[in-house]
Enzyme design. Sequence first.
Site, PDB file in Angstrom:
ATOM      1  N   LYS A 104      66.896  25.565 -17.392  1.00 43.80           N
ATOM      2  CA  LYS A 104      66.019  24.502 -17.724  1.00 43.80           C
ATOM      3  C   LYS A 104      65.950  23.305 -16.717  1.00 43.80           C
ATOM      4  O   LYS A 104      64.804  22.671 -16.978  1.00 43.80           O
ATOM      5  CB  LYS A 104      66.935  23.657 -18.896  1.00 43.80           C
TER       6      LYS A 104
ATOM      7  N   LYS B 110      69.768  31.028 -10.899  1.00 44.55           N
ATOM      8  CA  LYS B 110      69.712  31.560 -12.306  1.00 44.55           C
ATOM      9  C   LYS B 110      68.378  30.831 -13.021  1.00 44.55           C
ATOM     10  O   LYS B 110      68.219  29.792 -12.443  1.00 44.55           O
ATOM     11  CB  LYS B 110      71.035  30.659 -12.904  1.00 44.55           C
TER      12      LYS B 110
ATOM     13  N   LYS C 231      76.532  21.298 -10.381  1.00 40.45           N
ATOM     14  CA  LYS C 231      75.631  20.262 -11.070  1.00 40.45           C
ATOM     15  C   LYS C 231      75.843  18.914 -10.351  1.00 40.45           C
ATOM     16  O   LYS C 231      74.919  18.143 -10.308  1.00 40.45           O
ATOM     17  CB  LYS C 231      76.051  20.212 -12.472  1.00 40.45           C
TER      18      LYS C 231
HETATM   19  P1  AMP Z   1      72.950  26.074 -22.023  1.00 38.26           P
HETATM   20  O1  AMP Z   1      71.344  25.879 -22.447  1.00 38.26           O
HETATM   21  O2  AMP Z   1      73.366  25.675 -20.692  1.00 38.26           O
HETATM   22  O3  AMP Z   1      73.751  25.043 -23.239  1.00 38.26           O
HETATM   23  O4  AMP Z   1      73.099  27.463 -22.277  1.00 38.26           O
HETATM   24  C1  AMP Z   1      73.134  27.967 -23.788  1.00 38.26           C
HETATM   25  C2  AMP Z   1      73.667  29.423 -23.460  1.00 38.26           C
HETATM   26  O5  AMP Z   1      72.630  30.280 -22.792  1.00 38.26           O
HETATM   27  C3  AMP Z   1      75.159  29.774 -22.913  1.00 38.26           C
HETATM   28  O6  AMP Z   1      75.706  30.650 -23.496  1.00 38.26           O
HETATM   29  C4  AMP Z   1      74.632  30.211 -21.524  1.00 38.26           C
HETATM   30  O7  AMP Z   1      75.551  30.891 -20.985  1.00 38.26           O
HETATM   31  C5  AMP Z   1      73.454  30.883 -21.847  1.00 38.26           C
HETATM   32  N1  AMP Z   1      72.340  30.848 -20.470  1.00 38.26           N
HETATM   33  C6  AMP Z   1      71.802  29.915 -19.831  1.00 38.26           C
HETATM   34  N2  AMP Z   1      71.188  30.142 -19.035  1.00 38.26           N
HETATM   35  C7  AMP Z   1      71.256  31.474 -18.775  1.00 38.26           C
HETATM   36  C8  AMP Z   1      70.785  32.671 -17.789  1.00 38.26           C
HETATM   37  N3  AMP Z   1      69.900  32.207 -16.698  1.00 38.26           N
HETATM   38  N4  AMP Z   1      71.261  34.071 -18.103  1.00 38.26           N
HETATM   39  C9  AMP Z   1      72.195  34.209 -19.211  1.00 38.26           C
HETATM   40  N5  AMP Z   1      72.307  33.223 -20.035  1.00 38.26           N
HETATM   41  C10 AMP Z   1      72.010  31.961 -19.902  1.00 38.26           C
END
Ligand code: AMP
Length: 333
Positions: free
Chosen positions: A201, A198, A114
Amino acid sequence: MGKKIFSGVQPTGNLHLGNYLGAIKNFVELNNDKENDCIFCVVDLHAITVKQNPKELRNNIRETVATFVASGIDPKKSIIFNQSKITAHSEAAWILSCTARTGWLSRMTQFKEKAGKDKEKASVGLYSYPVLMAADILLYDSTHVPVGDDQKQHLELCRDIAQKFNNDYEVENFFKVPEPLIQKEFSRIMSLKDGLKKMSKSELSDLSRINLTDDADQIVNKIKKAKTDPLPMPDHKDELNQRPEAKNLIGIYSSLTDTKLENIINEFSGKNFSEFKEKLSQALVEKILPISKEINKLLSDEKFLDTILLDGYEKANKIASNKIKKIHEIMGF
Ligand code: AMP
Ligand code: TRP
């Protein structure tokens, strides 16, 4: 015995299929098990580690709550709240930052990714982010933490922090050492445009992800445009290691429909991708569209969403304040 579940999602907009299959789907299953006590936190303090627009952040907090509820988390059964309202999180994060070692934090790959090339310009918060995450988890004596694969390293750090604190202050078992709950297969959903990246967002192209607020046309169009290789559908599982885009699309289908990978490969082997993509779009529309509609419906009722957060705050605050009191005693404050 029932589990104490804790997890967090950042309210940074564009919740997508990776969030759903990697995390939220699992939250719903855990919520549905009567034995479990679940807490799902909208981690707005984590969101501000990169610059946020306050108005958008406020909307995104509500949208995250709406997504939880629309996906099937019952706010009467599980606690849903936003992190910034409970000051114990910031306080515990500071205290635990005195337990965590800089050497441990310097190994975190998410920070490296990041922060990019110019690390000196990254906020201090982005660096210490995993300590705040440890505070979130440890304040609630959480036993299990459902997350996507990308958070595995942060959870290991959380375990190290808990153990060091317990040892340093000679308070055996004061902080519970939590177990990660990570899907065995397809715990990392990849971009529709690059099977080695990956789904995220923050990716510029909206075509790289299925958002949980997409409508049927958008879903169909994104799958149509999803990258594949020139070969037909694979004949064997082993081929997938060399074919990241095929692996990702088949993985999404498998996870979405709870179908074994082998069965999908048998059904489609040798066929054109277009045929499989049609089936995949259908499955996505069936799963995502009802969620998307419900999110939009819930978003028009801000009062309802705010009441969920207030109710969650009251319940979570009791637990967190109690733990902070004990931490003060241990520290000599
Ligand atoms: P975040 O939006 O970064 O707070 O992520 C929320 C949850 O979604 C966390 O448990 C992440 O590990 C999971 N997550 C985010 N992106 C992915 C992805 N591309 N594949 C699987 N899990 C994800
Ligand atoms: N860091 C997590 C992510 O980006 C979000 C998060 C914050 C979290 N606190 C947490 C996840 C506590 C699980 C438990 O996805």
